[in-house]
Design a protein around this motif. Structure first.
Motif, PDB file in Angstrom:
ATOM      1  N   ALA A 107       0.802  -1.219   0.000  1.00 42.23           N
ATOM      2  CA  ALA A 107       0.000   0.000   0.000  1.00 42.23           C
ATOM      3  C   ALA A 107       0.836   1.271   0.000  1.00 42.23           C
ATOM      4  O   ALA A 107       0.297   2.371  -0.151  1.00 42.23           O
ATOM      5  N   GLY A 108       2.151   1.133   0.174  1.00 47.71           N
ATOM      6  CA  GLY A 108       3.005   2.313   0.233  1.00 47.71           C
ATOM      7  C   GLY A 108       2.791   3.112   1.502  1.00 47.71           C
ATOM      8  O   GLY A 108       2.865   4.346   1.502  1.00 47.71           O
ATOM      9  N   LEU A 109       2.522   2.411   2.610  1.00 50.79           N
ATOM     10  CA  LEU A 109       2.270   3.054   3.893  1.00 50.79           C
ATOM     11  C   LEU A 109       3.388   2.729   4.878  1.00 50.79           C
ATOM     12  O   LEU A 109       4.122   1.760   4.695  1.00 50.79           O
ATOM     13  N   THR A 110       3.482   3.538   5.920  1.00 51.24           N
ATOM     14  CA  THR A 110       4.610   3.451   6.847  1.00 51.24           C
ATOM     15  C   THR A 110       4.166   3.015   8.236  1.00 51.24           C
ATOM     16  O   THR A 110       3.358   3.707   8.872  1.00 51.24           O
ATOM     17  N   PRO A 111       4.672   1.882   8.751  1.00 55.27           N
ATOM     18  CA  PRO A 111       4.337   1.479  10.119  1.00 55.27           C
ATOM     19  C   PRO A 111       5.160   2.262  11.136  1.00 55.27           C
ATOM     20  O   PRO A 111       6.356   2.478  10.944  1.00 55.27           O
ATOM     21  N   VAL A 112       4.507   2.712  12.192  1.00 54.77           N
ATOM     22  CA  VAL A 112       5.203   3.385  13.297  1.00 54.77           C
ATOM     23  C   VAL A 112       4.739   2.750  14.610  1.00 54.77           C
ATOM     24  O   VAL A 112       3.608   2.270  14.712  1.00 54.77           O
ATOM     25  N   ARG A 121       0.999   1.572  14.145  1.00 57.59           N
ATOM     26  CA  ARG A 121       0.081   2.546  13.573  1.00 57.59           C
ATOM     27  C   ARG A 121       0.481   2.829  12.130  1.00 57.59           C
ATOM     28  O   ARG A 121       1.586   2.517  11.712  1.00 57.59           O
ATOM     29  N   VAL A 122      -0.433   3.429  11.370  1.00 49.49           N
ATOM     30  CA  VAL A 122      -0.141   3.842   9.997  1.00 49.49           C
ATOM     31  C   VAL A 122       0.161   5.337  10.008  1.00 49.49           C
ATOM     32  O   VAL A 122      -0.733   6.156  10.277  1.00 49.49           O
ATOM     33  N   MET A 123       1.407   5.700   9.755  1.00 47.85           N
ATOM     34  CA  MET A 123       1.844   7.084   9.879  1.00 47.85           C
ATOM     35  C   MET A 123       1.002   8.027   9.032  1.00 47.85           C
ATOM     36  O   MET A 123       0.683   9.151   9.452  1.00 47.85           O
ATOM     37  N   GLU A 124       0.634   7.615   7.841  1.00 47.93           N
ATOM     38  CA  GLU A 124      -0.058   8.512   6.910  1.00 47.93           C
ATOM     39  C   GLU A 124      -1.511   8.793   7.304  1.00 47.93           C
ATOM     40  O   GLU A 124      -2.108   9.756   6.797  1.00 47.93           O
ATOM     41  N   CYS A 125      -2.095   7.984   8.139  1.00 48.76           N
ATOM     42  CA  CYS A 125      -3.499   8.181   8.512  1.00 48.76           C
ATOM     43  C   CYS A 125      -3.628   9.284   9.573  1.00 48.76           C
ATOM     44  O   CYS A 125      -2.950   9.237  10.603  1.00 48.76           O
ATOM     45  N   PRO A 126      -4.497  10.258   9.363  1.00 47.53           N
ATOM     46  CA  PRO A 126      -4.629  11.370  10.307  1.00 47.53           C
ATOM     47  C   PRO A 126      -5.169  10.972  11.676  1.00 47.53           C
ATOM     48  O   PRO A 126      -4.975  11.702  12.648  1.00 47.53           O
ATOM     49  N   VAL A 127      -5.865   9.839  11.756  1.00 43.68           N
ATOM     50  CA  VAL A 127      -6.407   9.371  13.029  1.00 43.68           C
ATOM     51  C   VAL A 127      -5.932   7.940  13.267  1.00 43.68           C
ATOM     52  O   VAL A 127      -6.042   7.091  12.383  1.00 43.68           O
TER      53      VAL A 127
END
Length: 221
Positions: A107-112, A121-127
């Motif tokens: 998905a091109g998303l970043t785990p934090v 968590r997904v860094m790119e998600c605002p919530v």
């Protein structure tokens, strides 16, 4: 005039959520759902009993609800028709699903890291909401042809992370609905919210009046 109809699905418009969980081998799974609603710091999700996300939630009793905005629609769409279950369950095979071991990469998303649960968590998600499983129910339990196929999970929120861009000016504990643009699923298609169409009498009630004891419980998580 109204007509009697029989839609196969009743997704009239609910927020998209990316649920991150930890699999038995330590890897992270990420899956989109849109059967969800909140009451206080608790929410209920509806989910297939045969999904990897369900398996992980029932085993670890924890996860993260990541809410994408309209700007993450393409990332969410990249996860469509994929599953973390290997082999792919028969029902998902018929719908064209394929196994994917690294959903974040796909998905091109970043785990934090999270603060109270192991799932990232997904860094790119605002919530981002860190949650624990409080209760599990089987939907349509009284019917043998549906029993055990769909579950409803009651989740309790332990920590909430909000992107600065959606916080109400002067109110660090409130989301500004004029800034927050959630990704909405309506009959299997992506939509966003438009402008406010009318003021609400409910809006005159202070949000603090809705605070529940779960917030105090979350502070000790």
């Amino acid at each position: 005039m109204h007509q009697t109809a029989e839609p196969s699905i009743l997704y009239f418009g609910t927020p998209v959520v990316l649920i991150s969980t930890v699999s038995e081998n330590g890897s992270c799974n990420l899956a989109p759902i849109s059967s969800i609603f909140w009451l206080g710091w608790r929410c209920v999700i509806g989910i297939s009993a045969f999904s990897k996300t369900t398996e992980n939630l029932l085993r670890t009793r924890q996860g993260v609800l990541n809410l994408p905005s309209i700007h993450q629609a393409r990332h969410v769409n990249a996860l469509a028709l994929t599953t973390g279950s290997n082999p792919v369950p028969e029902g998902k095979q018929k719908k064209g699903y394929r196994y994917e071991s690294d959903k974040f990469r796909l998905a091109g998303l970043t785990p934090v890291p999270s603060e109270t649960v192991e799932a990232p968590r997904v860094m790119e998600c605002p919530v981002q909401m860190e949650v624990v499983v409080e209760d599990v129910h089987s939907l349509a339990e009284q019917y043998a042809d549906q029993r055990g196929r769909i579950l409803t999970l009651e989740l309790r929120v332990q920590r909430i992370h909000l992107e600065d861009s959606i916080i109400m000016d002067g109110h660090p504990n409130r989301v500004d609905p004029d800034k927050w643009r959630p990704l909405i699923m309506s009959f299997q298609e992506f939509y966003g919210l438009g402008q406010k169409v009318h003021s609400s009498r409910l809006g005159t009630i202070p949000e603090s009046d809705y605070r529940t004891p779960d917030i105090q419980r979350a502070r000790t998580a």
